[in-house]
Design a protein around this motif. Structure first.
Motif, mmCIF file in Angstrom:
data_model
loop_
_atom_site.group_PDB
_atom_site.id
_atom_site.type_symbol
_atom_site.label_atom_id
_atom_site.label_comp_id
_atom_site.label_asym_id
_atom_site.label_seq_id
_atom_site.Cartn_x
_atom_site.Cartn_y
_atom_site.Cartn_z
ATOM 1 N N TYR A 5 39.557 41.592 42.027
ATOM 2 C CA TYR A 5 39.339 42.841 42.736
ATOM 3 C C TYR A 5 38.369 42.621 43.888
ATOM 4 N N LYS A 6 38.630 43.303 44.995
ATOM 5 C CA LYS A 6 37.792 43.171 46.189
ATOM 6 C C LYS A 6 36.947 44.420 46.442
ATOM 7 N N ASN A 7 37.519 45.594 46.198
ATOM 8 C CA ASN A 7 36.850 46.863 46.472
ATOM 9 C C ASN A 7 36.950 47.754 45.246
ATOM 10 N N ILE A 8 35.820 47.986 44.618
ATOM 11 C CA ILE A 8 35.781 48.724 43.354
ATOM 12 C C ILE A 8 35.079 50.056 43.582
ATOM 13 N N LEU A 9 35.687 51.109 43.066
ATOM 14 C CA LEU A 9 35.130 52.454 43.176
ATOM 15 C C LEU A 9 34.776 52.965 41.792
ATOM 16 N N THR A 29 32.121 44.269 39.143
ATOM 17 C CA THR A 29 31.893 43.925 40.552
ATOM 18 C C THR A 29 31.257 42.555 40.674
ATOM 19 N N LYS A 30 30.270 42.298 39.843
ATOM 20 C CA LYS A 30 29.578 41.001 39.878
ATOM 21 C C LYS A 30 30.550 39.867 39.533
ATOM 22 N N ARG A 31 31.345 40.046 38.481
ATOM 23 C CA ARG A 31 32.305 39.003 38.075
ATOM 24 C C ARG A 31 33.338 38.711 39.155
ATOM 25 N N ASN A 32 33.698 39.736 39.926
ATOM 26 C CA ASN A 32 34.729 39.586 40.951
ATOM 27 C C ASN A 32 34.164 39.306 42.336
ATOM 28 N N ASN A 33 32.828 39.274 42.455
ATOM 29 C CA ASN A 33 32.194 39.117 43.759
ATOM 30 C C ASN A 33 32.788 40.118 44.753
ATOM 31 N N ALA A 34 32.873 41.363 44.318
ATOM 32 C CA ALA A 34 33.538 42.419 45.082
ATOM 33 C C ALA A 34 32.510 43.333 45.743
ATOM 34 N N LYS A 35 33.020 44.330 46.446
ATOM 35 C CA LYS A 35 32.182 45.393 47.007
ATOM 36 C C LYS A 35 32.281 46.585 46.070
ATOM 37 N N SER A 71 19.067 55.462 42.967
ATOM 38 C CA SER A 71 18.657 54.738 41.753
ATOM 39 C C SER A 71 19.810 53.881 41.220
ATOM 40 N N TYR A 72 21.049 54.340 41.366
ATOM 41 C CA TYR A 72 22.201 53.540 40.942
ATOM 42 C C TYR A 72 22.315 52.273 41.785
ATOM 43 N N LEU A 73 22.113 52.394 43.098
ATOM 44 C CA LEU A 73 22.194 51.201 43.949
ATOM 45 C C LEU A 73 21.084 50.215 43.622
ATOM 46 N N GLU A 74 19.921 50.723 43.291
ATOM 47 C CA GLU A 74 18.820 49.847 42.885
ATOM 48 C C GLU A 74 19.180 49.104 41.599
ATOM 49 N N TYR A 75 19.773 49.805 40.628
ATOM 50 C CA TYR A 75 20.208 49.177 39.383
ATOM 51 C C TYR A 75 21.239 48.080 39.687
ATOM 52 N N ALA A 76 22.204 48.393 40.553
ATOM 53 C CA ALA A 76 23.242 47.411 40.892
ATOM 54 C C ALA A 76 22.626 46.157 41.503
ATOM 55 N N GLU A 77 21.712 46.348 42.436
ATOM 56 C CA GLU A 77 21.063 45.201 43.081
ATOM 57 C C GLU A 77 20.260 44.388 42.067
ATOM 58 N N ASN A 78 19.535 45.072 41.194
ATOM 59 C CA ASN A 78 18.741 44.383 40.169
ATOM 60 C C ASN A 78 19.612 43.638 39.167
ATOM 61 N N ASN A 79 20.899 43.987 39.113
ATOM 62 C CA ASN A 79 21.827 43.334 38.189
ATOM 63 C C ASN A 79 22.833 42.441 38.903
ATOM 64 N N THR A 82 25.343 42.429 45.240
ATOM 65 C CA THR A 82 24.718 42.353 46.564
ATOM 66 C C THR A 82 25.426 43.187 47.623
ATOM 67 N N ASN A 83 26.618 43.687 47.301
ATOM 68 C CA ASN A 83 27.397 44.440 48.274
ATOM 69 C C ASN A 83 27.808 45.779 47.656
ATOM 70 N N ALA A 84 26.957 46.794 47.858
ATOM 71 C CA ALA A 84 27.233 48.111 47.275
ATOM 72 C C ALA A 84 26.793 49.199 48.236
ATOM 73 N N GLU A 85 27.503 50.310 48.174
ATOM 74 C CA GLU A 85 27.108 51.478 48.948
ATOM 75 C C GLU A 85 27.525 52.722 48.194
ATOM 76 N N TYR A 86 26.867 53.819 48.523
ATOM 77 C CA TYR A 86 27.277 55.062 47.890
ATOM 78 C C TYR A 86 27.958 55.978 48.887
ATOM 79 N N LEU A 87 28.768 56.865 48.335
ATOM 80 C CA LEU A 87 29.525 57.827 49.122
ATOM 81 C C LEU A 87 29.311 59.212 48.522
#
Length: 157
Positions: A5-9, A29-35, A71-79, A82-87
């Protein structure tokens, strides 16, 4: 061949179920090196029944969503993501997730928390996860378990 997967929602609504979906989405996302796209949809239909609606209600809903999503993006980065954004989107969550975001962000996997609706509520209003599973043109994962794959049980009132 193994699908990568490349783009995960992941769609979040503040519920415990959506939090579980988010945490699983981080791992996938981490396993797939996805966004990773973390989306919160503000349901405009909720405002239609309020006669005194003004823009400040929508602004307050968006402000609260931003705080949670930060706070979700912070959790994602801490885990390790590296490529995340919120909508933050406005509209009917079912169609925004299944159609609009899936197309506009080229999503190839959607994760959602399992609904907590009872049978009558599903008949009357339907569930977002059910709609998305039927209408999205990509893979959909309905999350029912925690990170240890133990079933999440809602506490009875």
């Amino acid at each position: 061949m193994f699908e990568e997967y490349k783009n995960i929602l992941v769609a979040v609504d503040g519920s415990k179920e959506s939090e579980l979906a988010f945490k699983k989405a981080v791992q996938v996302t981490k396993r797939n090196n996805a966004k990773l796209f973390v989306a919160h949809i503000i349901d405009v239909r909720a405002f239609e029944s309020i006669s005194s609606f003004d823009e400040t209600m929508a602004e307050e809903a968006e402000k609260a969503a931003k705080e949670t999503l930060d706070s979700y993006l912070e959790y994602a980065e801490n885990n390790g993501v590296t490529n995340a954004e919120y909508l933050i989107e406005y509209g009917a969550p079912k169609t925004v997730i299944a159609k609009e975001l899936q197309r506009s962000k080229n999503i190839d996997l959607i994760l959602l928390g399992a609904t907590g609706l009872n049978a009558m509520e599903r008949i009357l209003i339907g569930s977002v996860s059910s709609y998305v599973a039927r209408h999205a043109h990509c893979d959909v994962l309905i999350v029912r378990t925690d990170l240890e794959n133990k079933r999440f049980e809602k506490k009875k009132k």
